[in-house]
Write an enzyme that holds these catalytic residues in place. Sequence first.
Site, short mmCIF file in Angstrom:
data_model
loop_
_atom_site.label_atom_id
_atom_site.label_comp_id
_atom_site.label_asym_id
_atom_site.label_seq_id
_atom_site.Cartn_x
_atom_site.Cartn_y
_atom_site.Cartn_z
CE LYS A 20 -12.47 -2.17 38.32
NZ LYS A 20 -13.17 -3.45 38.09
N GLY A 91 -20.60 -2.53 35.05
CA GLY A 91 -21.66 -1.68 35.57
C GLY A 91 -21.29 -0.21 35.51
CB SER A 164 -25.28 3.80 42.22
OG SER A 164 -24.07 3.74 41.48
CB SER A 165 -21.18 7.41 44.16
OG SER A 165 -20.27 6.39 43.76
CD GLN A 166 -20.26 2.85 39.24
OE1 GLN A 166 -21.09 2.33 38.48
NE2 GLN A 166 -19.18 2.21 39.65
CB SER A 192 -19.11 5.19 46.98
OG SER A 192 -19.40 3.87 47.36
CG ASP A 307 -13.61 -2.28 44.88
OD1 ASP A 307 -14.83 -2.48 45.06
OD2 ASP A 307 -13.12 -1.98 43.78
#
Length: 321
Positions: A20, A91, A164-166, A192, A307
């Site tokens: 995903k 998220g 956050s790397s996102q 991350s 994770d």
Amino acid sequence: MIEIIPVKNLDSEITVPGSKYIANRVLIIAAQANGNSIIKNVPDNEDINATIEALKKLGIKINKKNSDLEIMGNGGKINSPNGEINVKESGTLLRFITGLAALAEGKTVITGSNRIKERPISDLLNSLKDLGIECKSLNDENPPVEVIGGTLNGGTTKIKGNVSSQYISSLLLISPYVKNDVKIIIELDLVSKSYVDMTISLMEEFGIKVENDNYKALKVKSGQKYNAMDYEIPGDWSSANYFLAAAAIVPGKVKINGIDNSAEGEAKFADALGKMGCKVNRKDDSIEITGKENICGIDIDMSQMPDAVQTLAAVAVFANG
């Protein structure tokens, strides 16, 4: 009542659904490409289904057949939606679709579940403002957010790498269609890092060059375009790791096919099992773990495979030391 019967002999060969993490990036990329992309082995879960619905609201045509998607990219020309976009519990989608909405002329409101409405997003909004976008939180720095797109001029923005790397991935994914070059200066250590590597690698597969100054700064030159292409999502390492852990605990043997062994991040969980004493056999598109009776305790930094922390914790219960 569910009865759980312990396994005494474990010798299995399996495949796992597509990743995903890769899928949600590839869908955002394919939506911006000029032409039709066929994306195969797309996982069927709530997060990915929410991504598909969000892209449709932004004017992207998508046809689904089993686990394959045909995505008709708009060449970076994104439409503002009628009504709100609901990311539900995702998220990742919240961050990626907030960035993508900056390409859509007009207003986009993005919301989600009650839990999503507790997630701060001000750092990403501040970076979008640096690049020329009018945007704001409608809930004290949390979602829902409002984005007035179409004025994404580019330039330089600073963003904290330890939040956050996102956020960084969200900015990178839309950077090719910004009017001028985009430079992202990363302050503090990048968490991350492997997920930013994943974003950069996928962008490059679809034709975009990202300049990486040792993770202190990332630059994308304007004028680049994503190429539409056929792409097969490799197996999901986060799902695979549960079965690899089972081989270590029973102990037994598990082989998983359709896996990308060149991947970083969660893929390194198998190496942790190797340090604990398991036998690890990697091939181009498969991995096999053979456990042993007395696995040992280890010291390991899990920051690049978050994770897998709980999975390794379960294995650690059975380790000596």
